[in-house]
Design an enzyme around this catalytic site. Structure first.
Site, PDB file in Angstrom:
ATOM      1  N   ASP A  45       0.992  -1.081  -0.154  1.00  0.00           N
ATOM      2  CA  ASP A  45      -0.101  -0.201   0.089  1.00  0.00           C
ATOM      3  C   ASP A  45       0.822   1.300   0.092  1.00  0.00           C
ATOM      4  O   ASP A  45       1.499   1.630   1.124  1.00  0.00           O
ATOM      5  CB  ASP A  45      -0.687   0.063   1.250  1.00  0.00           C
ATOM      6  CG  ASP A  45      -1.939   1.197   1.158  1.00  0.00           C
ATOM      7  OD1 ASP A  45      -2.765   0.919   0.597  1.00  0.00           O
ATOM      8  OD2 ASP A  45      -1.613   2.295   2.139  1.00  0.00           O
ATOM      9  N   TYR A  50       3.581   9.845  -0.147  1.00  0.00           N
ATOM     10  CA  TYR A  50       4.480   9.194   1.126  1.00  0.00           C
ATOM     11  C   TYR A  50       6.072   9.640   0.587  1.00  0.00           C
ATOM     12  O   TYR A  50       6.991   9.439   1.252  1.00  0.00           O
ATOM     13  CB  TYR A  50       4.277   7.779   1.082  1.00  0.00           C
ATOM     14  CG  TYR A  50       2.967   7.180   1.526  1.00  0.00           C
ATOM     15  CD1 TYR A  50       2.091   8.356   2.434  1.00  0.00           C
ATOM     16  CD2 TYR A  50       2.362   6.085   1.698  1.00  0.00           C
ATOM     17  CE1 TYR A  50       0.950   8.059   2.812  1.00  0.00           C
ATOM     18  CE2 TYR A  50       1.464   5.537   2.111  1.00  0.00           C
ATOM     19  CZ  TYR A  50       0.445   6.514   2.765  1.00  0.00           C
ATOM     20  OH  TYR A  50      -0.833   6.083   3.079  1.00  0.00           O
ATOM     21  N   LYS A  75      -1.821   6.157  -4.583  1.00  0.00           N
ATOM     22  CA  LYS A  75      -2.989   7.219  -4.175  1.00  0.00           C
ATOM     23  C   LYS A  75      -2.974   8.317  -4.795  1.00  0.00           C
ATOM     24  O   LYS A  75      -1.541   8.920  -4.720  1.00  0.00           O
ATOM     25  CB  LYS A  75      -3.190   7.294  -2.604  1.00  0.00           C
ATOM     26  CG  LYS A  75      -3.442   6.025  -1.866  1.00  0.00           C
ATOM     27  CD  LYS A  75      -3.844   6.042  -0.325  1.00  0.00           C
ATOM     28  CE  LYS A  75      -3.546   4.954   0.329  1.00  0.00           C
ATOM     29  NZ  LYS A  75      -2.113   4.534   0.769  1.00  0.00           N
ATOM     30  N   HIS A 108      -7.026   9.889  -2.222  1.00  0.00           N
ATOM     31  CA  HIS A 108      -6.512   9.676  -0.889  1.00  0.00           C
ATOM     32  C   HIS A 108      -7.298  10.412   0.123  1.00  0.00           C
ATOM     33  O   HIS A 108      -7.460   9.806   1.459  1.00  0.00           O
ATOM     34  CB  HIS A 108      -5.302  10.332  -0.832  1.00  0.00           C
ATOM     35  CG  HIS A 108      -4.097   9.796   0.093  1.00  0.00           C
ATOM     36  ND1 HIS A 108      -2.940   9.758   0.132  1.00  0.00           N
ATOM     37  CD2 HIS A 108      -4.513   9.354   1.527  1.00  0.00           C
ATOM     38  CE1 HIS A 108      -2.336   9.253   1.071  1.00  0.00           C
ATOM     39  NE2 HIS A 108      -3.202   9.194   2.061  1.00  0.00           N
TER      40      HIS A 108
END
Ligand code: NAD
Length: 276
Positions: A45, A50, A75, A108
């Site tokens: 994931d 990130y 996402k 997201h």
């Protein structure tokens, strides 16, 4: 060890247990994801925000694992919501991951204040039709957001990825998901270590009864509730511990004692208030 799979509402299958890379240092991501793949995880994931999709992609490439044995999620970040901006963001994520397609692409956060999540959802449907993602879903969507995109497109998300752990069990959205055929994914499945979950007597008693850790009991509670989850750890030992959860089963009484820990205690942002 065989991880059970769940069939999503579009016919795709997803391993119910994966590995998440939130707050994994970009410099260390290739090594950490390599560890996770070696431990046996096949579902990763990720997310554009990130900042570590390149490391995820390198670990995938170096692993030699056939693409069809992997399930990769990423996402769409909030500032990229829209039409062309979402198409461009997906292309950039694929480039960083070194992939032709992802298995699951999520919005997201709804960021209802921007009023672009319906447009974004229509764009994700197009990206799926174009083969850039096998499945599409959302994250942090509440009932009003879900109602709007379902009414606007007729497409029910394959998943809604929500903050979900014993103290914040999301019963209403889980019930809605079951009603419309939308699976629930848990983020922060261990409470992100932000409250003392593992000292809860219900978890300790079940852990003792099965000779496992409270973290393993928590993961089993999610699995037996039909939740898809991807706990995160930088430590290979904990990755292995979190993956070693298929040799025992919680009883109905143990499940009920953990269900009783629900007290509406968030550890993250409320999607209705988030402005990042
Ligand atoms: P988590 O609940 O998985 O907790 C991670 C923390 O638990 C880390 O501090 C880790 O050291 C600790 N931990 C892990 N295994 C342990 C063990 N066996 N024993 C003791 N401690 C242990 O939190 P998370 O990483 O935020 O959530 C998991 C994944 O969910 C993320 O990596 C990310 O992929 C996703 N996520 C998504 C969103 C979203 O908005 N969609 C938000 C947060 C996280």
């Amino acid at each position: 060890m065989t991880v059970p799979t769940i069939t999503l509402n579009d016919g795709a299958t997803i391993p119910q247990l994966g590995f998440g890379v939130f707050q994994v240092d970009p410099e260390a991501t290739e090594r950490i994801v390599t560890d996770a793949l070696e431990v046996g995880y096949r579902h990763i994931d990720a997310a554009a925000i990130y900042g570590n999709e390149i490391g995820v992609g390198r670990a995938i490439a170096a692993s030699g694992i056939p693409r069809d044995e992997l399930f990769i999620t990423t996402k769409l970040w909030n500032s990229d919501q829209g039409t062309q901006s979402a198409i461009d963001a997906m292309d950039l994520s694929l480039e960083k991951l070194g992939l032709d397609f992802v298995d699951l692409y999520l919005i997201h956060w709804p960021r209802a204040d921007l009023d672009r999540y319906l447009d974004s959802w229509q764009t994700l449907a197009q990206l799926k039709a174009d083969g850039k993602t096998r499945s599409i879903g959302v994250s942090n969507f509440h009932r009003a957001h879900l109602d709007k995109i379902i009414a606007g497109t007729g497409i029910v998300p394959a998943v809604d990825q929500l903050e979900l752990h014993p103290a914040f069990a999301q019963r209403e959205l889980r019930a809605f998901g079951a009603e419309v055929g939308m699976h629930i994914q848990a983020w922060g499945p261990l409470g992100q270590g932000k409250y003392d979950l593992f000292s809860e007597p219900a978890l300790q008693a079940a852990a003792e009864a099965h000779g496992v850790t409270p973290a393993q009991v928590t993961i089993r509670w999610h699995l037996q509730n039909g939740i898809i989850l991807f706990p995160k750890s930088n430590s290979r030992n904990r990755m292995a511990e979190n993956f070693d959860v298929f040799g025992f089963e919680l009883t109905a009484e143990q499940m009920a004692s953990i269900d009783a820990l629900d007290r509406g205690q968030r550890v993250g942002s409320n999607p209705d208030e988030a402005t990042f």
